[in-house]
Design a protein around this motif. Structure first.
Motif, PDB file in Angstrom:
ATOM      1  N   VAL A   1      -0.633   4.641  -0.070  1.00 20.73           N
ATOM      2  CA  VAL A   1      -1.343   5.748   0.558  1.00 20.73           C
ATOM      3  C   VAL A   1      -2.491   5.182   1.374  1.00 20.73           C
ATOM      4  CG1 VAL A   1      -2.742   7.811   0.139  1.00 20.73           C
ATOM      5  CG2 VAL A   1      -0.774   7.369  -1.303  1.00 20.73           C
TER       6      VAL A   1
ATOM      7  N   ASN B   1      -6.036   5.783   2.337  1.00 20.13           N
ATOM      8  CA  ASN B   1      -7.125   6.667   1.968  1.00 20.13           C
ATOM      9  C   ASN B   1      -8.432   6.145   2.531  1.00 20.13           C
ATOM     10  OD1 ASN B   1      -7.426   4.474   0.273  1.00 20.13           O
ATOM     11  ND2 ASN B   1      -6.682   5.551  -1.508  1.00 20.13           N
ATOM     12  N   GLY B   2      -9.365   7.017   2.673  1.00 22.43           N
ATOM     13  CA  GLY B   2     -10.639   6.644   3.260  1.00 22.43           C
ATOM     14  C   GLY B   2     -10.828   7.350   4.579  1.00 22.43           C
TER      15      GLY B   2
ATOM     16  N   GLN C   1       3.722   5.919   5.796  1.00 25.64           N
ATOM     17  CA  GLN C   1       2.675   6.196   4.816  1.00 25.64           C
ATOM     18  C   GLN C   1       2.097   7.576   5.027  1.00 25.64           C
ATOM     19  OE1 GLN C   1       1.331   1.898   3.693  1.00 25.64           O
ATOM     20  NE2 GLN C   1       1.688   3.692   2.526  1.00 25.64           N
TER      21      GLN C   1
ATOM     22  N   ASP D   1      -5.402  14.527   6.300  1.00 26.31           N
ATOM     23  CA  ASP D   1      -4.863  14.550   4.942  1.00 26.31           C
ATOM     24  C   ASP D   1      -3.402  14.996   4.959  1.00 26.31           C
ATOM     25  OD1 ASP D   1      -7.262  13.729   3.941  1.00 26.31           O
ATOM     26  OD2 ASP D   1      -7.853  15.668   3.119  1.00 26.31           O
TER      27      ASP D   1
ATOM     28  N   THR E   1       0.849  -1.193   0.000  1.00 30.57           N
ATOM     29  CA  THR E   1       0.000   0.000   0.000  1.00 30.57           C
ATOM     30  C   THR E   1       0.882   1.239   0.000  1.00 30.57           C
ATOM     31  OG1 THR E   1      -1.637  -1.191   1.284  1.00 30.57           O
ATOM     32  CG2 THR E   1      -1.824   1.204   1.268  1.00 30.57           C
TER      33      THR E   1
ATOM     34  N   ALA F   1      -1.459   9.985   4.380  1.00 26.56           N
ATOM     35  CA  ALA F   1      -2.910   9.828   4.266  1.00 26.56           C
ATOM     36  C   ALA F   1      -3.451  10.737   3.177  1.00 26.56           C
ATOM     37  CB  ALA F   1      -3.582  10.147   5.588  1.00 26.56           C
ATOM     38  N   ASN F   2      -4.253  10.144   2.284  1.00 29.82           N
ATOM     39  CA  ASN F   2      -4.994  10.890   1.262  1.00 29.82           C
ATOM     40  C   ASN F   2      -4.149  11.905   0.504  1.00 29.82           C
ATOM     41  OD1 ASN F   2      -7.448   9.586   1.896  1.00 29.82           O
ATOM     42  ND2 ASN F   2      -7.695  10.951   3.632  1.00 29.82           N
ATOM     43  N   ASP F   3      -2.939  11.539   0.150  1.00 29.09           N
ATOM     44  CA  ASP F   3      -2.073  12.469  -0.571  1.00 29.09           C
ATOM     45  C   ASP F   3      -1.785  11.961  -1.956  1.00 29.09           C
ATOM     46  OD1 ASP F   3      -1.255  14.974   0.005  1.00 29.09           O
ATOM     47  OD2 ASP F   3       0.703  14.395   0.780  1.00 29.09           O
TER      48      ASP F   3
ATOM     49  N   ALA G   1      -9.355   1.766   5.557  1.00 26.44           N
ATOM     50  CA  ALA G   1      -8.528   1.709   4.355  1.00 26.44           C
ATOM     51  C   ALA G   1      -7.938   0.312   4.216  1.00 26.44           C
ATOM     52  CB  ALA G   1      -7.408   2.738   4.407  1.00 26.44           C
TER      53      ALA G   1
END
Length: 181
Positions: free
Chosen positions: A89, A91-92, A177, A151, A87, A179-181, A96
């Motif tokens: 990113v 996301n969610g 990691q 984010d 994985t 997040a949402n980038d 995720a």
């Protein structure tokens, strides 16, 4: 008799021990049911799995200033071959997927091994976990978050496996990691 007062000067040296220890015990308490009891209790002798986890992580998981050092946290005491996290990113908003290769890394690895995934924020606080539910062959486990990800926030993701019979523990993989980038 009991002393009337006790000197507790709270020196910088004492703070250098107390601050990381407080953060580590908070982290340990957050994973007692999901990781420590099913994993660490099985290998601990002469102490609880929780105490063994704290002992193994007391020198490196947090700096003297109490900063989380995610690459030094040992969630899995296993020594068998690890599996890389694929994985990129997280996301969610509430959950995720965390993915890995289903190619078996060694002869000891089986498709039925159970995945353990944990996600911590940059302060070392648990934000999500999936423990022992999904088999290695699935290639993905969904982590449900207890708090909303920020984010662009930095998170530490850990993955390891335990054999279905609980006798073999695999080393962890760690991945930083966003997040949402």
């Amino acid at each position: 008799t009991k002393p009337l007062s006790v000197a507790n000067p709270n020196t910088p040296a004492q703070q250098a021990v107390r601050t990381p220890w407080a953060k580590l015990t908070q982290l340990g308490s957050s994973i007692v049911g999901s990781i420590i009891q099913p994993v660490w209790n099985g290998i601990a002798s002469k102490m609880s799995g929780y105490n063994l986890f704290l002992q193994q992580n007391s020198q490196a998981a947090f700096s003297a200033l109490g900063e989380f050092v995610p690459e030094n946290l040992m969630l899995s005491p296993g020594t068998l071959a690890s599996t890389a996290i694929t994985t990129n990113v997280l996301n969610g908003l509430s959950s995720a997927p965390v993915s890995w290769s289903t190619v078996l890394p060694s002869a000891q690895a089986l498709a039925t091994d159970k995945a353990y995934v944990a996600v911590f924020d940059s302060d070392g606080l648990l934000v999500g976990v999936s423990s022992g539910i999904v088999p290695r062959s699935a290639g993905t486990a969904t982590v449900t978050f207890t708090t909303q990800l920020v984010d662009g926030g930095h998170y530490a993701v850990y993955l390891f496996f335990i054999s279905a019979d609980g006798k073999r523990i695999f080393a962890q993989s760690y991945k930083a990691q966003l997040a949402n980038d």
